[in-house]
Write an enzyme that holds these catalytic residues in place. Structure first.
Site, PDB file in Angstrom:
ATOM      1  CG  MET A 104      -1.598  -1.177   1.596  1.00 56.00           C
ATOM      2  SD  MET A 104      -2.891  -1.380   0.301  1.00 56.00           S
ATOM      3  CE  MET A 104      -4.175  -0.338   0.844  1.00 56.00           C
ATOM      4  CG  HIS A 105       1.988   3.463  -3.230  1.00 52.93           C
ATOM      5  ND1 HIS A 105       1.439   2.220  -4.028  1.00 52.93           N
ATOM      6  CD2 HIS A 105       1.761   4.407  -4.141  1.00 52.93           C
ATOM      7  CE1 HIS A 105       0.907   2.755  -5.265  1.00 52.93           C
ATOM      8  NE2 HIS A 105       1.497   4.009  -5.312  1.00 52.93           N
ATOM      9  NE  ARG A 106      -3.572   4.305  -6.054  1.00 51.48           N
ATOM     10  CZ  ARG A 106      -2.939   4.973  -7.323  1.00 51.48           C
ATOM     11  NH1 ARG A 106      -3.009   6.304  -7.359  1.00 51.48           N
ATOM     12  NH2 ARG A 106      -2.794   4.509  -8.324  1.00 51.48           N
ATOM     13  NE  ARG A 112       2.482   9.457   0.605  1.00 52.59           N
ATOM     14  CZ  ARG A 112       2.510  10.653  -0.056  1.00 52.59           C
ATOM     15  NH1 ARG A 112       3.450  10.683  -1.157  1.00 52.59           N
ATOM     16  NH2 ARG A 112       1.953  11.565   0.281  1.00 52.59           N
ATOM     17  CG  ASP A 119      -2.476   1.794  -2.421  1.00 54.07           C
ATOM     18  OD1 ASP A 119      -1.517   1.220  -2.841  1.00 54.07           O
ATOM     19  OD2 ASP A 119      -2.757   2.457  -1.462  1.00 54.07           O
TER      20      ASP A 119
END
Length: 376
Positions: free
Chosen positions: A204-206, A239, A283
């Site tokens: 996940m990174h958004r 992130r 995502d």
């Protein structure tokens, strides 16, 4: 014909590798590579150049870390002198990241033609920076290379001239096909002590999912409900890791039984992990496409997708929000063998880059003045 190809983020590297090879085989093309440095972390940049056999960039803009506006401004300032020095016939941009839009804008301001790879993709969510980048880049592009039918439909509805649009297939799949055997020979899954279909892979990174405490807590809850059913391998994007540390949650995530945190993986390592996963929770945009080709179930935390073919024909499931109960039910269905069977979309055959090179080779080295007037 001189082409400057722009890369800036992980997905760009994967897509430019087959294009680089295709350009090398076309004597009419002189190709140079510009790396904006948008992904400045070595784990998201250097290793991909090595594994994908990409040469050192001819130019590295070394843009600064900051907001999208700050990075856009920095790219405009640093790319303009490159264009003045090289005087290319084309600037080729890929995907929907900040580098894509900023370099397209800089090229058009300099009177240089733009080719956009992955044109026409639309999520319908104009709150996403990527959606704005796609729309604005397509509006400036002189050649639009399309990966799926929805891209064609969108561009036609937006009134783009049919002569600019070329349905060529998916260049990301070119890389997957080329490097799949090499990734399996690496045997990342076995080296980690796992067997095929022995784990759920997660990444996940958004910003909408990982930048807030509420989003991170839902992600932790998802790992907590899945881990008792199947081992969770969570590949931590830089992130995401920074956000977990900021909110004091990294230790809690690390302590979840039957889960394992992974550092960012190289392209070959992650490809091997994807191919042998029971399912993938993500995502990411590109992973939706790769899992569709690999026929691996994919749970995508998005209310919409700019790649609808991955849902219509592929193995992708859209989940509108980070709801642990919905994830649990979906994973239970997959573990019970009730798996959505997908098929490979048209022209996802490993030849997309060759088709793009042929289109570019067929173009005049001089801009079409009528097209320029229309754009102005």
């Amino acid at each position: 014909m001189k082409i400057l190809t722009v890369v800036g983020a992980r997905p760009n590297f994967i897509k430019v590798a087959p294009l680089h090879q295709a350009f090398l085989s076309c004597p009419a093309i002189e190709s140079k590579l510009v790396h904006t440095g948008q992904h400045y972390d070595a784990s998201l940049s250097d290793v991909f150049f090595q594994q994908l056999n990409l040469p050192e960039p001819d130019y590295h803009l070394n843009i600064s870390e900051g907001s999208q506006s700050q990075q856009t401004a920095d790219i405009l300032l640093k790319f303009e002198p490159v264009l003045a020095a090289e005087k290319p016939d084309w600037v080729l941009v890929i995907g929907d990241v900040t580098s894509t839009f900023a370099c397209a804008l800089s090229a058009k301001q300099a009177g240089i033609r733009v080719a956009h790879v992955e044109a026409g993709l639309r999520s319908g969510d104009d709150q996403m920076p990527e959606e704005r980048n796609r729309i604005l880049t397509d509006a400036m592009a002189d050649l639009l290379f399309v990966t799926e039918q929805a891209g064609l439909d969108n561009l036609r509805q937006e009134g783009v001239s049919a002569g600019k649009i070329h349905f060529v297939g998916n260049v990301m799949i070119d890389s997957l096909i080329r490097f799949r055997t090499q990734a399996n020979q690496l045997n990342t899954v076995g080296k980690m002590g796992f067997m095929p279909n022995d784990y759920v892979l997660m990444t996940m990174h958004r910003p909408s999912n990982v930048d807030t405490l509420a989003g991170l807590l839902r992600i932790l809850n998802i790992v907590e409900v899945i881990a008792p059913r199947k081992t969770v391998l969570f590949s931590l994007h830089p992130r995401t890791k920074r956000s977990l540390i900021k909110h004091g949650l990294l230790e809690r995530l690390s302590a979840i039984a039957n889960s394992k945190l992974l550092e960012p993986q190289g392209y070959l390592e992650f490809l091997n992990l994807m191919e042998h996963a029971t399912a993938i929770i993500t995502d990411s945009g590109g992973i939706q496409e790769e899992t569709t080709y690999l026929n691996v179930p994919c749970l995508t935390f998005r209310s919409s997708t700019e790649r609808p073919v991955t849902v219509k024909l592929g193995t992708n499931h859209l989940l509108a929000d980070l709801d642990p109960e919905t994830v649990q039910l979906t994973v239970d269905e997959i573990l019970a063998g009730r798996i959505k069977t997908g098929q490979i979309p048209p022209l996802w055959d490993g030849l997309a880059a060759r088709r793009m090179a042929e289109v570019l080779c067929s173009q005049s080295t001089k801009p079409d003045t009528k097209v320029s007037r229309v754009i102005e």
